[in-house]
Design a protein around this motif. Structure first.
Motif, PDB file in Angstrom:
ATOM      1  N   PHE A  44      10.102  21.236 -24.619  1.00  0.00           N
ATOM      2  CA  PHE A  44      10.435  20.690 -25.928  1.00  0.00           C
ATOM      3  C   PHE A  44      10.785  21.870 -26.828  1.00  0.00           C
ATOM      4  O   PHE A  44       9.957  22.731 -27.089  1.00  0.00           O
ATOM      5  CB  PHE A  44       9.251  19.897 -26.494  1.00  0.00           C
ATOM      6  CG  PHE A  44       9.512  19.329 -27.849  1.00  0.00           C
ATOM      7  CD1 PHE A  44      10.431  18.311 -28.010  1.00  0.00           C
ATOM      8  CD2 PHE A  44       8.849  19.812 -28.959  1.00  0.00           C
ATOM      9  CE1 PHE A  44      10.686  17.778 -29.265  1.00  0.00           C
ATOM     10  CE2 PHE A  44       9.088  19.287 -30.209  1.00  0.00           C
ATOM     11  CZ  PHE A  44      10.005  18.265 -30.358  1.00  0.00           C
ATOM     12  N   ASN A  45      12.016  21.919 -27.290  1.00  0.00           N
ATOM     13  CA  ASN A  45      12.475  23.079 -28.061  1.00  0.00           C
ATOM     14  C   ASN A  45      12.762  22.738 -29.525  1.00  0.00           C
ATOM     15  O   ASN A  45      13.478  23.473 -30.196  1.00  0.00           O
ATOM     16  CB  ASN A  45      13.714  23.693 -27.400  1.00  0.00           C
ATOM     17  CG  ASN A  45      14.846  22.692 -27.258  1.00  0.00           C
ATOM     18  OD1 ASN A  45      14.717  21.538 -27.633  1.00  0.00           O
ATOM     19  ND2 ASN A  45      15.952  23.137 -26.702  1.00  0.00           N
ATOM     20  N   LEU A  46      12.191  21.645 -30.012  1.00  0.00           N
ATOM     21  CA  LEU A  46      12.391  21.247 -31.403  1.00  0.00           C
ATOM     22  C   LEU A  46      11.074  21.277 -32.180  1.00  0.00           C
ATOM     23  O   LEU A  46      10.830  20.454 -33.058  1.00  0.00           O
ATOM     24  CB  LEU A  46      13.012  19.845 -31.462  1.00  0.00           C
ATOM     25  CG  LEU A  46      14.364  19.682 -30.783  1.00  0.00           C
ATOM     26  CD1 LEU A  46      14.765  18.210 -30.722  1.00  0.00           C
ATOM     27  CD2 LEU A  46      15.420  20.493 -31.509  1.00  0.00           C
ATOM     28  N   MET A  47      10.217  22.233 -31.847  1.00  0.00           N
ATOM     29  CA  MET A  47       8.890  22.300 -32.457  1.00  0.00           C
ATOM     30  C   MET A  47       8.969  22.510 -33.973  1.00  0.00           C
ATOM     31  O   MET A  47       8.216  21.887 -34.724  1.00  0.00           O
ATOM     32  CB  MET A  47       8.071  23.421 -31.810  1.00  0.00           C
ATOM     33  CG  MET A  47       6.605  23.367 -32.170  1.00  0.00           C
ATOM     34  SD  MET A  47       5.768  21.842 -31.703  1.00  0.00           S
ATOM     35  CE  MET A  47       5.580  22.076 -29.968  1.00  0.00           C
ATOM     36  N   LEU A  48       9.885  23.347 -34.443  1.00  0.00           N
ATOM     37  CA  LEU A  48      10.018  23.569 -35.890  1.00  0.00           C
ATOM     38  C   LEU A  48      10.412  22.276 -36.592  1.00  0.00           C
ATOM     39  O   LEU A  48       9.870  21.937 -37.645  1.00  0.00           O
ATOM     40  CB  LEU A  48      11.043  24.663 -36.186  1.00  0.00           C
ATOM     41  CG  LEU A  48      10.649  26.078 -35.771  1.00  0.00           C
ATOM     42  CD1 LEU A  48      11.805  27.049 -36.003  1.00  0.00           C
ATOM     43  CD2 LEU A  48       9.414  26.528 -36.544  1.00  0.00           C
ATOM     44  N   GLU A  49      11.331  21.546 -36.006  1.00  0.00           N
ATOM     45  CA  GLU A  49      11.764  20.272 -36.591  1.00  0.00           C
ATOM     46  C   GLU A  49      10.628  19.253 -36.582  1.00  0.00           C
ATOM     47  O   GLU A  49      10.408  18.539 -37.564  1.00  0.00           O
ATOM     48  CB  GLU A  49      12.981  19.714 -35.824  1.00  0.00           C
ATOM     49  CG  GLU A  49      14.238  20.513 -35.997  1.00  0.00           C
ATOM     50  CD  GLU A  49      14.351  21.741 -35.097  1.00  0.00           C
ATOM     51  OE1 GLU A  49      15.407  22.380 -35.128  1.00  0.00           O
ATOM     52  OE2 GLU A  49      13.390  22.061 -34.364  1.00  0.00           O
ATOM     53  N   TRP A  50       9.891  19.194 -35.464  1.00  0.00           N
ATOM     54  CA  TRP A  50       8.786  18.249 -35.380  1.00  0.00           C
ATOM     55  C   TRP A  50       7.695  18.596 -36.391  1.00  0.00           C
ATOM     56  O   TRP A  50       7.133  17.707 -37.026  1.00  0.00           O
ATOM     57  CB  TRP A  50       8.211  18.218 -33.964  1.00  0.00           C
ATOM     58  CG  TRP A  50       7.047  17.292 -33.835  1.00  0.00           C
ATOM     59  CD1 TRP A  50       7.056  15.926 -33.909  1.00  0.00           C
ATOM     60  CD2 TRP A  50       5.684  17.655 -33.643  1.00  0.00           C
ATOM     61  NE1 TRP A  50       5.785  15.432 -33.761  1.00  0.00           N
ATOM     62  CE2 TRP A  50       4.923  16.469 -33.597  1.00  0.00           C
ATOM     63  CE3 TRP A  50       5.032  18.880 -33.497  1.00  0.00           C
ATOM     64  CZ2 TRP A  50       3.552  16.473 -33.412  1.00  0.00           C
ATOM     65  CZ3 TRP A  50       3.666  18.873 -33.296  1.00  0.00           C
ATOM     66  CH2 TRP A  50       2.943  17.681 -33.260  1.00  0.00           C
TER      67      TRP A  50
END
Length: 88
Positions: A44-50
């Motif tokens: 999962f490479n959208l940790m900042l967005e999440w």
């Protein structure tokens, strides 16, 4: 992006359900990543967005914490209702 976030929220919710005493948030996140990847080499490479969206009702976890739902079991609410209707 929305599909990945939805999949991540599901994985995170599952990890929160599995959470054991003593687990830190980092352990929960690691377990969520394991669930998300499902044995594949998919991260999962959208940790900042999440992290930015995780408090939004649409993307937030529905497990544990104060999610705005009423507390207590259905049975205890039914007992409270029957107690108030009983003759005293």
């Amino acid at each position: 992006m929305n599909k990945k976030l939805s999949k991540w929220v599901g994985a995170y919710d599952n990890a929160k359900r599995m959470q054991q005493s003593g687990w830190s948030e980092n352990v929960v996140l690691a377990k969520a990543q394991e669930i998300y990847s499902g044995g594949k080499n998919e991260h999962f490479n959208l940790m900042l967005e999440w992290n930015a969206l995780r408090d939004q009702p649409r993307y937030g976890s529905h497990v544990g914490g104060n999610s705005g739902s009423s507390s207590g079991s259905k049975r205890s609410r039914e007992n409270d209702a029957s107690d108030s209707n009983s003759i005293r």
